[in-house]
Design a protein around this motif. Structure first.
Motif, PDB file in Angstrom:
ATOM      1  N   ILE A   1    -117.950  86.025  64.043  1.00  0.00           N
ATOM      2  CA  ILE A   1    -117.425  85.125  65.070  1.00  0.00           C
ATOM      3  C   ILE A   1    -118.162  83.789  65.035  1.00  0.00           C
ATOM      4  O   ILE A   1    -117.546  82.715  65.005  1.00  0.00           O
ATOM      5  CB  ILE A   1    -117.544  85.787  66.472  1.00  0.00           C
ATOM      6  N   ILE A   2    -119.483  83.865  64.989  1.00  0.00           N
ATOM      7  CA  ILE A   2    -120.298  82.637  64.956  1.00  0.00           C
ATOM      8  C   ILE A   2    -119.935  81.801  63.735  1.00  0.00           C
ATOM      9  O   ILE A   2    -119.731  80.587  63.809  1.00  0.00           O
ATOM     10  CB  ILE A   2    -121.812  82.979  64.974  1.00  0.00           C
ATOM     11  N   LEU A   3    -119.777  82.506  62.601  1.00  0.00           N
ATOM     12  CA  LEU A   3    -119.451  81.817  61.350  1.00  0.00           C
ATOM     13  C   LEU A   3    -118.101  81.114  61.456  1.00  0.00           C
ATOM     14  O   LEU A   3    -117.930  79.962  61.035  1.00  0.00           O
ATOM     15  CB  LEU A   3    -119.441  82.846  60.206  1.00  0.00           C
ATOM     16  N   THR A   4    -117.131  81.842  62.039  1.00  0.00           N
ATOM     17  CA  THR A   4    -115.788  81.268  62.177  1.00  0.00           C
ATOM     18  C   THR A   4    -115.823  80.037  63.076  1.00  0.00           C
ATOM     19  O   THR A   4    -115.263  78.977  62.738  1.00  0.00           O
ATOM     20  CB  THR A   4    -114.828  82.325  62.798  1.00  0.00           C
ATOM     21  N   VAL A   5    -116.474  80.195  64.243  1.00  0.00           N
ATOM     22  CA  VAL A   5    -116.578  79.079  65.190  1.00  0.00           C
ATOM     23  C   VAL A   5    -117.245  77.875  64.510  1.00  0.00           C
ATOM     24  O   VAL A   5    -116.753  76.740  64.598  1.00  0.00           O
ATOM     25  CB  VAL A   5    -117.396  79.502  66.448  1.00  0.00           C
ATOM     26  N   PHE A   6    -118.298  78.178  63.774  1.00  0.00           N
ATOM     27  CA  PHE A   6    -119.032  77.116  63.093  1.00  0.00           C
ATOM     28  C   PHE A   6    -118.132  76.409  62.065  1.00  0.00           C
ATOM     29  O   PHE A   6    -118.093  75.188  61.997  1.00  0.00           O
ATOM     30  CB  PHE A   6    -120.260  77.730  62.401  1.00  0.00           C
ATOM     31  N   THR A   7    -117.366  77.194  61.300  1.00  0.00           N
ATOM     32  CA  THR A   7    -116.480  76.617  60.282  1.00  0.00           C
ATOM     33  C   THR A   7    -115.406  75.741  60.937  1.00  0.00           C
ATOM     34  O   THR A   7    -115.122  74.623  60.495  1.00  0.00           O
ATOM     35  CB  THR A   7    -115.801  77.738  59.460  1.00  0.00           C
ATOM     36  N   ILE A   8    -114.797  76.301  62.023  1.00  0.00           N
ATOM     37  CA  ILE A   8    -113.736  75.553  62.698  1.00  0.00           C
ATOM     38  C   ILE A   8    -114.282  74.226  63.221  1.00  0.00           C
ATOM     39  O   ILE A   8    -113.692  73.154  63.016  1.00  0.00           O
ATOM     40  CB  ILE A   8    -113.129  76.401  63.849  1.00  0.00           C
ATOM     41  N   THR A   9    -115.460  74.313  63.867  1.00  0.00           N
ATOM     42  CA  THR A   9    -116.085  73.093  64.402  1.00  0.00           C
ATOM     43  C   THR A   9    -116.337  72.097  63.271  1.00  0.00           C
ATOM     44  O   THR A   9    -116.050  70.896  63.410  1.00  0.00           O
ATOM     45  CB  THR A   9    -117.429  73.452  65.088  1.00  0.00           C
TER      46      THR A   9
END
Lengths: 183, 194
Positions: A168-176
């Motif tokens: 989740i953190i990775l996804t959020v980070f990528t999207i950001t």
């Protein structure tokens, strides 16, 4: 022609009759008498059983003799005590078992050895039972606690949670990152 | 389910339940086996201070490894395999590390010197005496390591020669001879009591 033998005559002939040493004719005369005379018949049976038991005693004696010799021999190379030990543990093949049994029946020394082994077994087991009863510690709670801790740290549930959080953190980070890049 | 319920369950079922993460079954299983394991190590280990640690470690390995045990019928020999492996581990450690002397241990306790037969009591009563217990323990502990583990697995754990051979990584023939020789030595050492 039939000759009627008297009881005394038949008695004298009985042991030859048993050994089958009579002529055919004489044999017939004896048999004819035996058919009608219960006393001589009883004598014949008694003689037969006596001979039989004598044979048995003789056989037993020869077993004792050979058993004793074998025991003395095998004791020298230690085989027998190994087999005796395996015998009380019931770990011998049928054939070996029978052999040991034969020794034990025929040899007092072997019997003594066997008794000693059983005695040792008994005092060891008594001692072990005592040792068991003397142990007072209870480890169950401690072990269960340790396993619980182990499961919490390394258990599949918590591991899955950590992985999910990471994704989740990775996804959020990528999207950001992508949004920032586009802006 | 009550504790009484678990106390009545046969060993095999208890193993099965423990494998299904039934903690109360596992607790009962530990309770049932701990005395046996403790007593076994008290004969196997020459160092009294290690017995509790070894027991704990064996029970821990049992609890952790239980899930991997395929056939619950082999539980007893499987557990003894754990005990045997720990015993060998300890032997290796002893050989590597310098000797530590326990402060709990009384000096000269293990040397009995001459054996004086006690003729006052009947054999049955004599067998109960704690002196004899000490003697037995002492004699067993003085056996060579391979003899000791073999006779203990046989007499105290009731394993078959084949199971002992498997646990100690040797042949049935060797087990047979080790047990016989261990018995010979023990009989000799305890001759006044037998």
């Amino acid at each position: 022609m039939t000759v009627n033998l008297t009881c005394t005559q038949v008695s004298a002939l009985l042991s030859f009759y048993i050994d089958d040493k009579l002529s055919n004719q004489l044999k017939q005369f004896v048999e004819a008498h035996l058919e009608i005379c219960p006393t001589c018949n009883a004598k014949l049976e008694a003689l037969r059983s006596m001979i039989k038991s004598l044979r048995e005693v003789h056989e037993k004696l020869s077993v004792v003799k050979s058993g004793a010799e074998e025991y003395a021999q095998s004791e020298q190379n230690n085989d027998f005590s190994i087999n005796l030990s395996a015998y009380i543990d019931n770990e011998l093949s049928d054939e070996e078992n029978l052999k040991v049994k034969k020794y034990i029946i025929s040899n007092p020394k072997a019997r003594q050895d066997l008794e000693k082994m059983y005695k040792l077994k008994k005092i060891m087991q008594n001692s072990f039972d005592k040792a068991k009863n003397n142990s007072k510690g209870d480890y169950s709670k401690f072990i269960l606690r340790r396993i619980d801790m182990h499961e919490e740290i390394y258990g599949p549930d918590s591991f899955a949670k950590v992985v999910a959080l990471f994704i989740i953190i990775l996804t959020v980070f990528t999207i950001t990152a992508v949004i920032i890049f586009w802006v | 389910m009550s504790k009484m319920f678990y106390k009545k369950i046969p060993l095999e079922e208890l193993v099965l339940l423990s494998q299904k993460s039934d903690y109360r079954a596992l607790e009962e299983l530990i309770k049932r086996e701990q005395k046996n394991i403790f007593a076994t190590f008290s004969y196997l280990s020459k160092k009294r201070e290690n017995i509790a640690d070894l027991t704990q470690e064996a029970l821990m390995r049992m609890a952790k490894g239980l899930a991997a045990l395929r056939n619950p019928k082999t539980f007893k020999s499987w557990l003894n395999q754990i005990v045997t492996n720990l015993f060998y581990d300890e032997l290796r450690k002893i050989n590597r590390s310098p000797q530590v002397i326990s402060i709990d241990e009384e000096p000269h306790e293990e040397s009995f010197g001459r054996q004086i037969p006690d003729t006052k009591h009947k054999p049955a009563e004599r067998a109960m005496s704690s002196e004899l217990d000490k003697m037995i323990k002492n004699e067993i502990q003085n056996l060579p390591d391979h003899f000791r583990i073999a006779i203990i697995l046989r007499e105290l754990q009731g394993l078959s020669y084949e199971e002992i051979a498997e646990a100690t990584h040797t042949t049935v023939g060797t087990v047979k001879s080790r047990i016989a020789r261990a018995r010979g030595r023990l009989q000799d050492g305890l001759r006044h009591y037998i």
